[in-house]
Structure formats: structure tokens, C-alpha cells
Design a protein around this motif. Structure first.
Motif, short mmCIF file in Angstrom:
data_model
loop_
_atom_site.label_atom_id
_atom_site.label_comp_id
_atom_site.label_asym_id
_atom_site.label_seq_id
_atom_site.Cartn_x
_atom_site.Cartn_y
_atom_site.Cartn_z
N VAL A 1 1.31 -6.88 -5.83
CA VAL A 1 0.11 -6.08 -6.12
C VAL A 1 0.24 -4.78 -5.33
CG1 VAL A 1 -2.39 -5.89 -5.87
CG2 VAL A 1 -1.35 -8.07 -6.58
N LEU A 2 0.16 -3.65 -6.04
CA LEU A 2 0.29 -2.34 -5.40
C LEU A 2 -1.07 -1.65 -5.36
CD1 LEU A 2 2.03 0.04 -4.29
CD2 LEU A 2 2.22 0.83 -6.68
N VAL A 3 -1.45 -1.18 -4.16
CA VAL A 3 -2.67 -0.39 -3.97
C VAL A 3 -2.26 1.05 -3.66
CG1 VAL A 3 -4.77 -0.07 -2.63
CG2 VAL A 3 -3.96 -2.39 -3.16
N VAL A 4 -2.65 1.99 -4.51
CA VAL A 4 -2.29 3.39 -4.32
C VAL A 4 -3.48 4.11 -3.69
CG1 VAL A 4 -1.57 5.52 -5.44
CG2 VAL A 4 -0.76 3.31 -6.30
N VAL A 5 -3.28 4.64 -2.50
CA VAL A 5 -4.34 5.37 -1.79
C VAL A 5 -4.06 6.86 -1.99
CG1 VAL A 5 -5.57 5.66 0.39
CG2 VAL A 5 -4.35 3.52 -0.10
N GLY A 6 -4.43 7.38 -3.11
CA GLY A 6 -4.11 8.77 -3.41
C GLY A 6 -3.97 8.96 -4.90
N TYR A 7 -3.04 9.80 -5.28
CA TYR A 7 -2.91 10.20 -6.67
C TYR A 7 -1.81 9.41 -7.37
CZ TYR A 7 -2.35 13.22 -10.74
OH TYR A 7 -2.27 13.69 -12.01
N LEU A 8 -2.09 9.01 -8.60
CA LEU A 8 -1.11 8.30 -9.42
C LEU A 8 -1.15 8.91 -10.82
CD1 LEU A 8 0.87 5.99 -10.02
CD2 LEU A 8 -1.12 4.54 -10.50
N THR A 9 -0.09 9.60 -11.20
CA THR A 9 -0.05 10.21 -12.53
C THR A 9 0.14 9.13 -13.59
OG1 THR A 9 2.35 10.53 -12.52
CG2 THR A 9 1.00 12.27 -11.56
N GLU A 10 -0.26 9.45 -14.81
CA GLU A 10 -0.11 8.49 -15.91
C GLU A 10 1.36 8.18 -16.17
OE1 GLU A 10 -2.11 9.84 -19.35
OE2 GLU A 10 -4.09 9.91 -18.43
N ALA A 11 2.19 9.20 -16.05
CA ALA A 11 3.62 8.98 -16.32
C ALA A 11 4.22 8.00 -15.32
CB ALA A 11 4.38 10.32 -16.27
N LEU B 1 0.84 -1.18 0.00
CA LEU B 1 0.00 0.00 0.00
C LEU B 1 0.88 1.24 0.00
CD1 LEU B 1 -2.00 -2.24 1.13
CD2 LEU B 1 -3.23 -0.34 2.19
N ALA B 2 0.54 2.21 -0.83
CA ALA B 2 1.29 3.45 -0.91
C ALA B 2 0.32 4.63 -0.83
CB ALA B 2 2.09 3.53 -2.21
N GLY B 3 0.75 5.68 -0.14
CA GLY B 3 -0.11 6.84 0.04
C GLY B 3 -0.27 7.68 -1.20
N GLY B 4 0.49 7.46 -2.20
CA GLY B 4 0.41 8.24 -3.43
C GLY B 4 1.73 8.12 -4.17
N VAL B 5 1.68 8.16 -5.48
CA VAL B 5 2.90 8.10 -6.30
C VAL B 5 2.90 9.35 -7.16
CG1 VAL B 5 4.21 6.76 -7.96
CG2 VAL B 5 2.76 5.58 -6.31
N VAL B 6 3.60 10.38 -6.65
CA VAL B 6 3.57 11.69 -7.30
C VAL B 6 4.97 12.21 -7.60
CG1 VAL B 6 1.35 12.32 -6.29
CG2 VAL B 6 3.46 12.84 -5.06
N SER B 7 6.01 11.40 -7.38
CA SER B 7 7.38 11.86 -7.63
C SER B 7 8.26 10.67 -7.95
CB SER B 7 7.92 12.59 -6.38
OG SER B 7 8.10 11.68 -5.32
N PRO B 8 9.41 10.90 -8.57
CA PRO B 8 10.34 9.80 -8.83
C PRO B 8 10.75 9.07 -7.56
CG PRO B 8 10.94 11.73 -10.12
CD PRO B 8 9.86 12.17 -9.18
N ALA B 9 10.82 9.80 -6.44
CA ALA B 9 11.19 9.16 -5.17
C ALA B 9 10.15 8.12 -4.77
CB ALA B 9 11.34 10.21 -4.08
N ASP B 10 8.86 8.39 -5.05
CA ASP B 10 7.81 7.42 -4.73
C ASP B 10 7.96 6.16 -5.57
OD1 ASP B 10 6.71 9.16 -2.88
OD2 ASP B 10 5.42 10.11 -4.37
N VAL B 11 8.32 6.33 -6.85
CA VAL B 11 8.53 5.17 -7.71
C VAL B 11 9.71 4.35 -7.22
CG1 VAL B 11 9.06 4.42 -10.07
CG2 VAL B 11 7.54 6.38 -9.69
N THR B 12 10.76 5.03 -6.81
CA THR B 12 11.94 4.33 -6.30
C THR B 12 11.59 3.52 -5.05
OG1 THR B 12 13.41 6.04 -7.18
CG2 THR B 12 14.28 4.63 -5.41
N ALA C 1 2.53 5.89 -13.46
CA ALA C 1 1.86 4.59 -13.61
C ALA C 1 2.59 3.76 -14.67
CB ALA C 1 0.40 4.80 -14.00
N ALA C 2 3.03 4.41 -15.74
CA ALA C 2 3.76 3.69 -16.79
C ALA C 2 5.10 3.18 -16.27
CB ALA C 2 3.98 4.61 -17.99
N GLN C 3 5.74 3.95 -15.38
CA GLN C 3 7.02 3.50 -14.81
C GLN C 3 6.84 2.32 -13.86
OE1 GLN C 3 9.38 6.73 -13.16
NE2 GLN C 3 8.59 8.18 -14.69
#
Length: 784
Positions: free
Chosen positions: A493-503, A463-474, A505-507
């Protein structure tokens, strides 16, 4: 420091000494409850040129600027605006109204909220909004033409005739001064109006309006009342009390304008209420006939008609009627770029600059994601975020957006979703165990492990609070690597509780392959999570040579776990219902005491106090309508009462079986609990409003102060925040079961009475806070 981290700005907010972009004592550019008010001026509102706005303006401009002559008059057209709650339909309709006033001063657009009723009810609202002086001015224009025609045959009267046609002098005064044959002229006027309106009664009535002594009688008939003796003596016997007569009258007003070259604009907000306020399919079919006739009449009436409402408007089954809806403009959620433009325009209107601060680019992206770009929601959140920035003098980061939204909108947190993940999977018998190896002060690499029948880990849930930066992807990449290092070929399986940009998401795709990230959403999340995890286990079984007996054992164990979970849920519900019973008994005792104190001269209940002022009466009616609708949905109280009534010829346990069948249809007690919560929420909202009213200047006959009005906005916003968290799908089950009468176990038959649709519930409850605010504004004399 990451680019989205909140930082303290320079003294000027942008590197220019001595200037602060968001002063603590400045005006907040955003309303806590953004409700479009039709009477607002263009300078007091911000309208972003979205695709929908541009298309709607273009359609209106094309109508207003279209060339027209007496031989080829202006053609009417329909513009249909559709969108869900809060997407800006009323805002756009109000913007079009202001555009009419600015572009064509001679026009007087009529705006009205559609009623929950027939086309007769719609007409009565229409005539109530029509300004009598405007109608008299239009009729005077017709009469001037008739008088001018008479004078052209008179020597030395050509100049007077020209001035009459130009509207420079009053035709009634000219007739009196020159002693012209007024009876003959009025007969010609009547013939002209009958030809234009295509209705003998309406043409006669409009002619009689030129006589000041009978204007009140004629206008009374036009509002839908029966004709008085004076009108009956002149051949008017019918009452405008049918859908057909109401639509003819509305079309006649349009023709009056068209024939004199004047634009006629009619704007009907929430028009879907007219079509949905029916009790059966036959009623709906009966409503379609007049509706189709109305649309057909628009073209030749020369009017521009705006129909705004829910998307159901364009889903009518009759294709020929749907084609007459004209240009259909759908109001969709706003994009990040459009929200940025709205923020800059709001700052320009209030602060005098168009800077984005205190919002950052990343904060706006998160804001749009959390509110799904719905204007009413993101504007409300902007209000609280701007207030936070004023208090802290710091820029707004994505984390601040999540924190503030959670505080004011009760959005889900990672902890909440972690509990929900466990409940969803254990409910269907999937083996779930908590993750471990949590780093000090950090997140666990794995929130949950999912095991197969042998107890081997096959799926790691993160579970992740949001993926909004390269640091979150890392961070996600590192957590997935640690999970695979511990459990080998485990799927992630990743559950994002918040915002996930398309860019981003592709990474994540190559990191999580073959599973796509799941973005948490209350309505679809349980089914999505269950489907993904079940797919992981199924793929594992297909890649190994499993012993058929082991597959059977695994299935039996899963069913056993499901039964165990269900039994625990039943025991919990039983305990909870017992608690509800005790609470209800206490509440009934309190109600009895309140009623007793009322009879002794104490403070009257809300329904009694509502008679004290028009404001309370209007608001109380809103609350009572909501509660009546809810009681019509939840008929369980009547069913339970019937359990203990013995009726000759009816099986002794028929009532018991009926309730049991209802519960099975509703899939348990959850729908009933949802209805109970909604009812209590409305009642709590009503009590909060009454407390506000008692402390406001409105009670003393004055107007609420800005501080009092802001407090009411906060009350309404809190109601809306909780309402939007209610699972309406549960109410849908209750609606469906309430529409059936379980005669005996296993067999149900349709009730003869009306059914309640989910759209009715949304329409009544979703904007209850908005309507309360409008009722207060209307009673206080504010534009609404």
C-alpha cells in the motif's frame, strides 16, 4: 540531473546576456493575500480566459449587444456564478463590471456585497450604491421626452424638441425659458413614471426628484426611511421596509432604464448570505417567496442581474425557482495550463515578458496539486515562491514548492503522515510495526508492516513525498520489490504525501496491484487508509482455510487492542484537560489584572479602543461576530454551569447526564478542542491586528504605507493558513450536539431555538482575513 532539479539560470535567465528575469530588487508579481478589489482597473489585474470566464463574458455581451426598440425593449436575464471559497467569484464579478464600463459607457453597473439579512437589507445596500446624479440624468431624459412632446405642437419649436430628445439641452431650463406649463408637464411626467415603474408611490417620488428643493427629502424616503410630512401630503405613506416593497423598488430602477433603452446591470456578491441568514425552515420558506418574485421580475425589468455565491444557491428545493437562476456558471479549480497562463500574464504585466521562469513546468504541476488549483491559494504560494527565487536566483523545482508551501501553509510532511498512519491503524486495533532495513541516508523500504493474528506480515505500507518523475516511480518499484522479497506474498500500500500525476499513477497500478495509490488528504485519509488495509487482511483470510476459533481469537484480540488504545487516549485527555484548567486560571488572573489596570487609566481593551476610529470599529465588529457565532455553537459552558444548579422538580443528576450525553453525541472531546482552538486563533489574529494598527500610519489618520499594508497581508495570510487546517467536520459534530437538549440519558429532543449550520461557520471564519483587509482598504480610501 533530473529535469525538475533547481538550477542556477544564466545571467539573463534565458540565454540572452544582460537580462535577468527575476531580479532580486524587482517587484513581486503576486500578492501575499490575493483579494479581488472591485475598483481595480483592467490593467492592474490578470484574468485568465477559463471556461467560466468565457461563458460569463458571453452572457453579458449577449445582453449588452441585444437589439432593442421602444416596442421591443431589452429583456432582462440572470447569470449565476457559483464556487467555493477562493475560486474567484468576486474576481470574475469585478471583471464583468469593468466590461460593462468599457462596453457600454452609458451604463453604471451597481455592485454590492450581500448582507447577512433580509431583502430589505439588500435593498438598502443597493440604494446606497446607486449614484444620485445618474438617476437624475435618467429622469431628465424622461422629462425631456415629455417637454419635447409638448413643443412639437408649437410652431417653430421642432428643432428645440429634437435637441431635447437627443439630450443636448436641459428640459428644466427649456421649460423656464419658454414659460411652459410646468405643473401640467410634471403631471404628465408623473403619469409616465407611474406607468413605467408600476408603482404610484415610486412614480410620484421619482417625479418629485426633479425639484431641487425637495431632493433630499425624497432620496431619504428612497433609502428606506419613513416619509416626511411633505411626502405624506402628496400621497406617499408607506415605508420601503418589507421584502415586497424592497424588491418592487429595485425592479422599478430596472424598468426606468429599460424604457429609455439603457442597460441596467446589478451584481450581488455572496448572495447566498441572503438566503442562509434564517433561523428556521419556516423562515427559509418565507424567504423563498420574495426570492422567486425577484427572479420573475428580472425578465420584464430588463436588467442583467449577476448572483455570485456558494454552490448552495443552486441547491434550493423549489424546482421552479431554481430554473429562474438563468445560466449557471460554476467556477472550478484552475488547470495546470490555466495556471501557467496566469503566471505568464502576471510576468507580462509586471516584468514586460511572458516567460514562465523562475517556475519550471514540473513546479507548476506540483503547485497546482498542492493548492488543488484554487486561485487564492496558488497565488499566495506564488508570492512566496517568487520571493524565494529572487533571493536565491535559482529556478523553482517541485521540491522547492513543497518546502516553501510547508513553511508558509503548514502542509503535511512525510513524518507527520507517518505518525498519523500509526494512530489511525492502532486506533482500530490493527497490528502495526515499524519498518526496518533502512539504507544509509535513504528511506526505509517499508514504513510499516501490518500483521495478521499469527504475527505474519500481510501488508507493507510505503510513504512517498511525491511521485512527479520517472525516478520516483523507479524508487517505488524498488521499495515494493524489497518488501515482497522479505515477506513473500505481502501486499503493498503506497501513501503519496504530495503530488501524483495521472500518468505516473497509471504506471504505479501494476506495481501496487491490487491496491491503488492513496494520495494524502486530511479529511478522507483516515477512512481510506483503514478501508484499504482492512481489505488486505480480509482478502488474506478469504484465501486460506482459517480455523473458526482462530478467527474469533483474532477478533477478540483486536477489540482488546482497541480498548487499550482508547484507555491511553482517555488518560491523555484527562492530563490535557488538567493542563487546560491551570492555563485558563492563569489567563483569568491576567485578564483581571488587565481590567484593573484599565480602570486605573491604562490601555483600554480592544472593544473599547474600537470606538476611537471607524476602522477599529469596523474590524472589531468582524472579530466580535466571529466570536459570538463560536459561543453560540459551543454551549458547553452553560451546560456545565447547570450541573451545579439545583432546580425544584428536576432530577438531581439531570445536568450531569446532559453533559455526558453531549460528549457521547460529539464522540469525545475532539470537537470541543477544535472550537477552543478556533476561538484562540481568532483572538490571536485580533491581537496581531491591533498591534499592527498601533504601529501604522492609519492610527494617526493617514494611510498605511505599502510596507505596512504588506505586513497586514502577511498577518491575514497566516490566519487563513491555520484556519484551512482546522477539521470542520469536528465542528459539525459540535453544531449537531449543540442543537439538541439532552433531557436525560438516551433521549434527546430538539431545542426550540435556532441551529447553526456548517455553512455559517465557513462563511464567517474562512474569509475573516479577507474582510479585515477590505475594512482597512475602505477606511483608507482604497478601492475595495
Amino acid at each position: 540531473m533530473p529535469s525538475d532539479q533547481a538550477v542556477r539560470p544564466t545571467p539573463d535567465g534565458a540565454g540572452r546576456p544582460g537580462r535577468t528575469l527575476f531580479p532580486a530588487d524587482g517587484v513581486n508579481p503576486y500578492l501575499p493575500t490575493p483579494v479581488a478589489r472591485v475598483g481595480d482597473s483592467a490593467t492592474s489585474v490578470v484574468t485568465v480566459a477559463t471556461t467560466a470566464v468565457v461563458r460569463a463574458r458571453a452572457a453579458l455581451d449577449e445582453y449588452l449587444r441585444a437589439p432593442h426598440t421602444p416596442e421591443q425593449p431589452r429583456k432582462g436575464r440572470v447569470l449565476t456564478l457559483v464556487g467555493d471559497f477562493g475560486t474567484g467569484k468576486t474576481h470574475l464579478t469585478a471583471a464583468l463590471r469593468r466590461r460593462v464600463l468599457e462596453s457600454a459607457p452609458a451604463a453604471d453597473p451597481v455592485y454590492l456585497d450581500a448582507p447577512n439579512g433580509t431583502f430589505v437589507d439588500l435593498y438598502r445596500r443597493f440604494i446606497a450604491q446607486v449614484k444620485r446624479p445618474r438617476v437624475m440624468d435618467l429622469l431628465s431624459d424622461y422629462y425631456a421626452e415629455v417637454v419635447a412632446d409638448e413643443l412639437e405642437a408649437t410652431p417653430y419649436a421642432a428643432r428645440t424638441a429634437a435637441r431635447l430628445r437627443q439630450g443636448e439641452i436641459d428640459p428644466v431650463a427649456v421649460v423656464a425659458r419658454l414659460h411652459l406649463p410646468d405643473r401640467l408637464l410634471l403631471q404628465r411626467m408623473q403619469a409616465t413614471l407611474i406607468r413605467v415603474t408600476r408603482d404610484n408611490d415610486l412614480g410620484t417620488a421619482f417625479t418629485l426628484l426633479l425639484q431641487p428643493e425637495v431632493q433630499t427629502l425624497v432620496w431619504d424616503w428612497l433609502t428606506g426611511n419613513p416619509p416626511r410630512d411633505f411626502l405624506q401630503e402628496r400621497g406617499i405613506f408607506r415605508t420601503i421596509a418589507t421584502d415586497s416593497a424592497a424588491l418592487d423598488a429595485m425592479a422599478a430602477f430596472g424598468r426606468l432604464h429599460r424604457d429609455r433603452g439603457r442597460p441596467a446591470v446589478l451584481m450581488i456578491d455572496e448572495f447566498d448570505r441572503v438566503l442562509s441568514a434564517v433561523e428556521s425552515r419556516s423562515d427559509f420558506a418565507d424567504r423563498m417567496g420574495p426570492f422567486k418574485r425577484m427572479l420573475e421580475a428580472v425578465g420584464e425589468s430588463g436588467a442583467f442581474v449577476v448572483l455570485a455565491g456558494m454552490p448552495e444557491i443552486v441547491k434550493i428545493p423549489d424546482e421552479s425557482t431554481r430554473q429562474r437562476l438563468g445560466e449557471i456558471v460554476e467556477l472550478t479549480p484552475m488547470t495546470v495550463a490555466e495556471v501557467q497562463e496566469f503566471i505568464r500574464s502576471s510576468h507580462r504585466a509586471v516584468r514586460g515578458d511572458d516567460a514562465l521562469e523562475p517556475f519550471t513546468q514540473q513546479a507548476v504541476e506540483t503547485l497546482v496539486a498542492l493548492t488543488k488549483g484554487v486561485p487564492r491559494q496558488f497565488i499566495t504560494l506564488c508570492h512566496y515562491l517568487y520571493g524565494w527565487a529572487q533571493g536565491t536566483q535559482e529556478l523553482i523545482s517541485p521540491e522547492v514548492v513543497r518546502q516553501v508551501s510547508g513553511a508558509h501553509f503548514d502542509l503535511a510532511s512525510v513524518l507527520d503522515v507517518r505518525r498519523e498512519v500509526h494512530q489511525v491503524l492502532t486506533k482500530v486495533g490493527i497490528r502495526v510495526s515499524s519498518g526496518h532495513l533502512r539504507e544509509p541516508g535513504g528511506e526505509a523500504p517499508v514504513d510499516y508492516w501490518v500483521s495478521d493474528s499469527q504475527g505474519e506480515y500481510r501488508c507493507a505500507i510505503l510513504l512517498a513525498g511525491g511521485v512527479v518523475s520517472p525516478a520516483d516511480v523507479t524508487e517505488v518499484r524498488q521499495r515494493a520489490a524489497r518488501a515482497r522479497a522479505e515477506a513473500g506474498s505481502v501486499e503493498v500500500v503506497l501513501v503519496v504525501v504530495g503530488y501524483l500525476t495521472e500518468a505516473f499513477a497509471a504506471q504505479l497500478v501494476p506495481i501496487l496491484k491490487p491496491n491503488d495509490p492513496i494520495v494524502y488528504g486530511r479529511e478522507s485519509f483516515p477512512e481510506t487508509l483503514q478501508s484499504v488495509v482492512t481489505g488486505v487482511l480480509r482478502r488474506h483470510r478469504e484465501t486460506v482455510t482459517a480455523n473458526p476459533l482462530e478467527v474469533i481469537i483474532d477478533g477478540v484480540e483486536r477489540i482488546t487492542r482497541q480498548q487499550s488504545t482508547t484507555q491511553e487516549l482517555i488518560e491523555y485527555v484527562a492530563q490535557h484537560l488538567a493542563g487546560i484548567g491551570e492555563t485558563t486560571e492563569r489567563q483569568l488572573s491576567e485578564i483581571r489584572r488587565e481590567v484593573a489596570s484599565t480602570t486605573r487609566g491604562g490601555e483600554p481593551p480592544a472593544s473599547a479602543r474600537s470606538a476611537a476610529t471607524p476602522t477599529l470599529a469596523a474590524v472589531d465588529e468582524l472579530f466580535q461576530d466571529a466570536l459570538r457565532l463560536l459561543s453560540s455553537i459551543d454551549r458547553m459552558e452553560d451546560d456545565l454551569s447547570a450541573v451545579f444548579v439545583e432546580t425544584p422538580g428536576r432530577p438531581a443528576n439531570a445536568g450531569v447526564r446532559a453533559v455526558q450525553a453531549r460528549l457521547r453525541q460529539q464522540e469525545g472531546f475532539s470537537p470541543l478542542g477544535t472550537a477552543v482552538f478556533l476561538g484562540k486563533l481568532v483572538q490571536a489574529f485580533q491581537h496581531a491586528f491591533l498591534d499592527w494598527y498601533d504601529a501604522s500610519e492609519l492610527r494617526a489618520g493617514g494611510q498605511p504605507s505599502p510596507a505596512e499594508r504588506d505586513r497586514l497581508d502577511r498577518i491575514c495570510t497566516r490566519y487563513e493558513a491555520l484556519y484551512h487546517d482546522i477539521p470542520l467536520d469536528e465542528l459539525k459534530k459540535l453544531v449537531e450536539s449543540s442543537a439538541r437538549d439532552p433531557e436525560h440519558e438516551g433521549i434527546v429532543s430538539r431545542l426550540a431555538g435556532p441551529t447553526i449550520r456548517l455553512d455559517d461557520i465557513r462563511r464567517t471564519f474562512a474569509e475573516l482575513g479577507v474582510r479585515v483587509g477590505r475594512a482597512v482598504d475602505g477606511s483608507a480610501g482604497r478601492p475595495g
